[in-house]
Design a protein around this motif. Structure first.
Motif, mmCIF file in Angstrom:
data_model
loop_
_atom_site.group_PDB
_atom_site.id
_atom_site.type_symbol
_atom_site.label_atom_id
_atom_site.label_comp_id
_atom_site.label_asym_id
_atom_site.label_seq_id
_atom_site.Cartn_x
_atom_site.Cartn_y
_atom_site.Cartn_z
ATOM 1 N N GLN A 165 -2.949 4.274 3.040
ATOM 2 C CA GLN A 165 -3.310 3.260 2.055
ATOM 3 C C GLN A 165 -4.193 3.883 0.984
ATOM 4 O OE1 GLN A 165 -5.652 0.017 3.564
ATOM 5 N NE2 GLN A 165 -5.116 -1.311 1.865
ATOM 6 N N SER A 181 1.408 4.995 7.264
ATOM 7 C CA SER A 181 0.758 3.862 6.596
ATOM 8 C C SER A 181 -0.486 4.296 5.832
ATOM 9 C CB SER A 181 0.397 2.781 7.613
ATOM 10 O OG SER A 181 1.536 2.337 8.287
ATOM 11 N N GLN A 217 0.774 1.795 -0.569
ATOM 12 C CA GLN A 217 0.918 2.233 0.812
ATOM 13 C C GLN A 217 2.087 3.194 0.906
ATOM 14 O OE1 GLN A 217 0.673 -0.789 3.722
ATOM 15 N NE2 GLN A 217 1.068 0.582 5.411
ATOM 16 N N ASP A 258 4.425 5.081 3.523
ATOM 17 C CA ASP A 258 4.825 4.867 4.915
ATOM 18 C C ASP A 258 4.646 6.097 5.789
ATOM 19 O OD1 ASP A 258 5.526 2.233 4.379
ATOM 20 O OD2 ASP A 258 7.550 2.805 3.776
#
Length: 132
Positions: A79, A77, A97, A99
């Motif tokens: 960002q 995640s 974002q 993953d």
């Protein structure tokens, strides 16, 4: 000489099987030792780089970027935030974002702005990530 004292000779097939098994075991132990010695216990080290070419398509500006994890561990995640300031005021922002970003991995993406990023100050940075 009794049966308990008699010496049992190994056949050539048994010696070959034993040799192959010991060889495979030595390779496995060597690989585990190599990984243990060279293992990086570093946290994720994530950086983002803006690419030089900005494309204009249908009145929108595409700003490509690349995210790199040069650390040893995986990040989830991830960002990325982009902020476009014109005349010291934030005009546009964007978020992306990613993953999953393992150690040494690179990912690419692009931010889309309605204003020309070259007419102001564009800041792209990593805002956060979590450990798996």
């Amino acid at each position: 000489m009794s049966q308990s004292e008699s010496k049992v000779e190994r056949t050539p097939a048994e010696w070959i099987t034993l040799s192959i098994s010991l060889f495979i075991l030595a390779i496995i132990i060597s690989l585990v030792g190599y990984i243990w010695i060279n293992e990086k216990n570093q946290p994720p080290i994530i950086s983002v780089n803006k690419k030089q070419t900005i494309r204009k398509v249908n009145g929108q500006f595409y700003v490509p970027f690349e995210v790199v994890n040069s650390g040893g561990e995986t990040a989830e995640s991830v960002q990325i935030i982009a902020t476009l300031k014109v005349s010291s005021q934030v005009e546009e922002t964007g978020e992306q974002q990613i993953d999953f970003l393992s150690g040494g991995e690179k990912e690419e993406g692009a931010f889309v702005f309605s204003q020309n990023p070259q007419s102001g100050e564009l800041n792209i940075r990593v805002a956060s990530y979590k450990l798996p």
